[in-house]
Design an enzyme around this catalytic site. Structure first.
Site, PDB file in Angstrom:
ATOM      1  N   GLU A 281     -55.112  60.504  56.594  1.00 30.77           N
ATOM      2  CA  GLU A 281     -55.579  61.763  56.024  1.00 30.77           C
ATOM      3  C   GLU A 281     -56.456  62.534  57.010  1.00 30.77           C
ATOM      4  O   GLU A 281     -56.546  63.757  56.956  1.00 30.77           O
ATOM      5  CB  GLU A 281     -56.372  61.469  54.747  1.00 30.77           C
ATOM      6  CG  GLU A 281     -56.131  62.463  53.646  1.00 30.77           C
ATOM      7  CD  GLU A 281     -56.710  61.994  52.327  1.00 30.77           C
ATOM      8  OE1 GLU A 281     -55.928  61.748  51.398  1.00 30.77           O
ATOM      9  OE2 GLU A 281     -57.947  61.874  52.222  1.00 30.77           O
ATOM     10  N   HIS A 302     -41.938  37.642  59.517  1.00 32.43           N
ATOM     11  CA  HIS A 302     -40.645  37.192  59.005  1.00 32.43           C
ATOM     12  C   HIS A 302     -39.861  38.332  58.357  1.00 32.43           C
ATOM     13  O   HIS A 302     -38.832  38.097  57.727  1.00 32.43           O
ATOM     14  CB  HIS A 302     -40.860  36.040  58.023  1.00 32.43           C
ATOM     15  CG  HIS A 302     -41.502  34.860  58.697  1.00 32.43           C
ATOM     16  ND1 HIS A 302     -40.780  33.785  59.162  1.00 32.43           N
ATOM     17  CD2 HIS A 302     -42.801  34.627  59.047  1.00 32.43           C
ATOM     18  CE1 HIS A 302     -41.613  32.932  59.743  1.00 32.43           C
ATOM     19  NE2 HIS A 302     -42.845  33.420  59.690  1.00 32.43           N
ATOM     20  N   LYS A 416     -49.443  68.298  44.489  1.00 31.12           N
ATOM     21  CA  LYS A 416     -50.133  68.562  43.217  1.00 31.12           C
ATOM     22  C   LYS A 416     -49.674  69.894  42.628  1.00 31.12           C
ATOM     23  O   LYS A 416     -49.415  69.985  41.432  1.00 31.12           O
ATOM     24  CB  LYS A 416     -51.656  68.602  43.424  1.00 31.12           C
ATOM     25  CG  LYS A 416     -52.263  67.266  43.784  1.00 31.12           C
ATOM     26  CD  LYS A 416     -53.774  67.376  43.862  1.00 31.12           C
ATOM     27  CE  LYS A 416     -54.376  66.172  44.541  1.00 31.12           C
ATOM     28  NZ  LYS A 416     -55.770  66.368  44.917  1.00 31.12           N
TER      29      LYS A 416
HETATM   30  O1  PA5 Z   1     -59.591  61.856  50.527  1.00 31.47           O
HETATM   31  C1  PA5 Z   1     -59.274  62.582  49.608  1.00 31.47           C
HETATM   32  O2  PA5 Z   1     -59.777  63.668  49.441  1.00 31.47           O
HETATM   33  C2  PA5 Z   1     -58.306  62.132  48.550  1.00 31.47           C
HETATM   34  O3  PA5 Z   1     -57.469  61.110  48.891  1.00 31.47           O
HETATM   35  C3  PA5 Z   1     -59.141  61.731  47.373  1.00 31.47           C
HETATM   36  O4  PA5 Z   1     -59.925  60.635  47.719  1.00 31.47           O
HETATM   37  C4  PA5 Z   1     -58.333  61.411  46.144  1.00 31.47           C
HETATM   38  O5  PA5 Z   1     -57.402  62.419  45.922  1.00 31.47           O
HETATM   39  C5  PA5 Z   1     -59.236  61.283  44.951  1.00 31.47           C
HETATM   40  O6  PA5 Z   1     -59.935  62.462  44.765  1.00 31.47           O
HETATM   41  P1  PA5 Z   1     -61.081  62.590  43.707  1.00 31.47           P
HETATM   42  O7  PA5 Z   1     -62.163  61.655  44.080  1.00 31.47           O
HETATM   43  O8  PA5 Z   1     -61.499  64.021  43.778  1.00 31.47           O
HETATM   44  O9  PA5 Z   1     -60.486  62.242  42.363  1.00 31.47           O
END
Ligand code: PA5
Length: 439
Positions: A281, A302, A416
Site C-alpha cells: 500500500e 514444496h 469501494k
Molecule cells: O491502510 C489503509 O488505509 C487501509 O488498508 C485501512 O487500514 C483499511 O481499509 C481499514 O480502514 P479503517 O481503519 O478506516 O476501517
C-alpha cells in the site's frame, strides 16, 4: 540497542555494494525528510516517533481496559480490516500457541465471508463476548457489517447496558459513523491519531488493545520499537532500515520487481501479511513499486520452490530468520532406522530447519535470486516491536527513494466506489447508472 541484524552480501551478483551505496545520498535525504517532515505525505508521519512518545500511563490504561474485557468475557472479537486488523493478528499469531484450543481474541470484519460470520456467531453462541471495533475512517464496509451483526447479537444476549460495557471502539477523534455511534452509546473509546495511517498503526490502541487482551506484554513490544526508533533515526552505515531500503531499491532498479518475504517459522505467517500491506500500500503507486509477496518455508518450498529456483528472474528474497526457537525437540534414534533418518538422530528440529534455510539460500542465490537476510534472536514481544518499527522506518525511506508518497493510498478507493454503486448506496446514483451499463 536493537538486536536485529541485516545481511545483504548474497545478492547473486545482481547489484554490487557500490551500486547500493549509490543510494546513500537519496536515502540520507529521505531520512531527513521523515525527521523534518519535509517530504510528501508529511502529515502522516505520526508513526515515526510513536514508540518514544507512548507514555506508561497510556500503556497502563490500555492494559486496564484489556483486563476488564478479559475478566468479563470468555472471548473478545477484534473487528477491523487492513491496517485495523493485520498488526494485532500478526503479533497475536506470532506469540500464541499454535494448538491452543481457545484464544482470548478472535477476529472479524477482515472479510465479507458469510460462512465465516455464520461460523463465528455459532462459536459465540454459548459465550459471553466483548467487541473491540476498530476503524480509523469509521465507515469501512467489511467491519461495519461484522460489527452490526455482533453488536445486535450481543445486545440480544445481554441487554443493551451490559453489552455496552463490553464494547470498545478505536476510531477517529471526531469523524465517521463509528465515532458518532460510540459517542451516542457511551462506549469506551480510543483515538487513532490523525497523522498515523492504518498500516502504520499497530503501535497505537489499534494493535495494542487486542494484543493486550490476548495477554501479551505491550510494554515490551513498545520498548522494542523504541530501541529500533533510536537506532534508525539518523543516516549512517549502521542504520539497518536505511541499508534495507537502499538494497531493495537497487535490486528493483536492476529488474527485481518482486520481493518475497520468506520465513522459516510458521509463527511469522501473519507477520508477512502485515508486511505485505505495509509495503504494497505504501509503494504500489504511480505505475511503480516492488510487488511484495510472502512464503512460509519449508512448507512452500514444496509448492513454490520450483518457481523461485527456475522461474522468471524478477524476484529477490528477504528472509526473516529466527536465531533461537523457544522449545527443544530432539529427533530420536530408531534401532531399525527404516525411514533412514538416523543420520540426524540427536539433532534438534531447529538444526534441521537451519540447514534447510542455509541450503535454500545457497540454491536460490545460485539460481539468480538475490537474498537479504534479517535475523531476530527469538520471537517475543521486544523483538517483534523492533521488527515492526524496522520495517515501518525502512518503508518510509524506501518509498521516498522510489519517488512516491509512501503515506497515502488513493488506489484503495476504486473498488469501494464500484461496490457502493453496485449495492445502490445512497449518494452513488450516477455511478450506479454508469456501472450497470457495463455489466
Ligand atoms: O491502510 C489503509 O488505509 C487501509 O488498508 C485501512 O487500514 C483499511 O481499509 C481499514 O480502514 P479503517 O481503519 O478506516 O476501517
Amino acid at each position: 540497542m536493537n538486536s536485529i541484524k541485516l545481511e545483504n552480501k548474497n545478492l547473486a551478483g545482481v547489484v554490487t555494494p557500490e551500486q547500493i551505496s549509490a543510494y546513500d545520498k537519496v536515502a540520507t535525504d529521505a531520512i531527513y525528510q521523515i525527521e523534518n517532515a519535509t517530504g510528501e505525505g508529511s502529515d502522516f508521519l505520526g508513526w515515526a516517533h510513536l514508540p518514544s512518545s507512548i507514555t506508561d500511563a497510556e500503556i497502563e490504561d490500555i492494559n486496564n481496559t484489556a483486563k476488564n474485557l478479559s475478566d468479563n468475557c470468555d472471548v473478545v472479537v477484534a473487528v477491523g480490516i487492513g491496517g485495523s486488523f493485520l498488526g494485532a493478528k500478526a503479533v497475536n499469531e506470532a506469540l500464541s500457541d499454535a494448538f491452543a484450543t481457545s484464544h482470548k481474541v478472535v477476529f472479524a470484519g477482515q472479510n465479507i465471508g458469510e460462512d465465516y460470520l455464520s461460523q463465528l456467531l455459532n462459536f459465540l453462541k454459548d459465550k459471553t463476548y466483548g467487541i473491540i471495533v476498530i476503524s480509523k475512517s469509521g465507515t469501512t464496509t467489511e467491519p461495519a457489517i461484522a460489527f452490526r451483526l455482533l453488536r445486535e447479537n450481543l445486545e440480544k444476549k445481554l441487554g443493551k447496558a451490559e453489552a455496552s460495557k463490553r464494547i470498545v471502539a478505536v476510531t477517529d477523534a471526531s469523524k465517521g459513523a463509528l465515532r458518532k455511534m460510540a459517542d451516542t452509546e457511551g462506549w469506551k473509546t480510543y483515538i487513532i491519531p490523525d497523522n498515523v495511517g492504518g498500516r502504520f498503526s499497530v503501535l497505537t490502541p489499534v494493535g495494542l488493545l487486542p494484543i493486550a487482551v490476548a495477554g501479551f506484554d505491550i510494554k515490551a513490544l513498545v520498548e522494542g520499537a523504541r530501541a529500533m526508533e533510536m537506532t534508525t533515526m539518523k543516516p549512517g552505515a549502521d542504520n539497518i532500515a536505511q541499508t534495507y531500503a537502499m538494497t531493495r531499491n537497487a535490486l528493483y532498479n536492476a529488474g527485481k520487481k518482486i520481493e518475497i518475504l520468506v520465513n522459516y517459522n510458521p509463527r511469522l505467517h501473519y507477520f508477512a501479511e502485515w508486511w505485505k500491506q505495509l509495503y504494497g500500500e505504501s509503494e504500489g503507486k504511480d505505475g511503480k513499486g516492488i510487488f511484495p509477496t510472502a512464503v512460509d518455508f519449508s512448507t512452500d518450498l514444496h509448492s513454490m520452490g520450483q518457481w523461485i529456483q527456475e522461474g522468471e528472474r524478477t524476484i529477490f528474497e528477504t528472509v526473516l530468520s529466527v536465531e533461537c526457537s523457544d522449545n527443544t525437540v530432539v529427533i530420536p534414534s530408531d534401532k531399525d532406522n527404516l525411514d533412514g533418518l538416523n543420520y540426524i538422530a540427536g539433532k534438534r528440529v531447529d538444526e534441521v530447519n537451519k540447514m534447510a534455510e542455509l541450503g535454500t539460500r545457497i540454491a536460490h542465490v545460485d539460481g539468480g535470486v538475490p537474498n537479504i537476510r534479517i535475523t531476530i534472536p527469538s520471537i517475543n514481544e521486544k523483538h517483534l516491536g523492533e521488527l515492526i518499527y524496522f520495517f515501518e522506518r525502512a518503508c518510509g525511506i524506501s518509498g521516498y527513494i522510489l519517488g512516491i508518497n509512501p503515506f497515502n493510498q488513493p488506489g484503495v478507493e476504486a473498488y469501494k466506489r464500484n461496490m457502493f454503486a453496485l449495492l445502490e448506496k445512497p449518494g452513488y446514483e450516477q455511478q450506479t447508472a454508469e456501472i450497470k451499463k457495463r455489466i
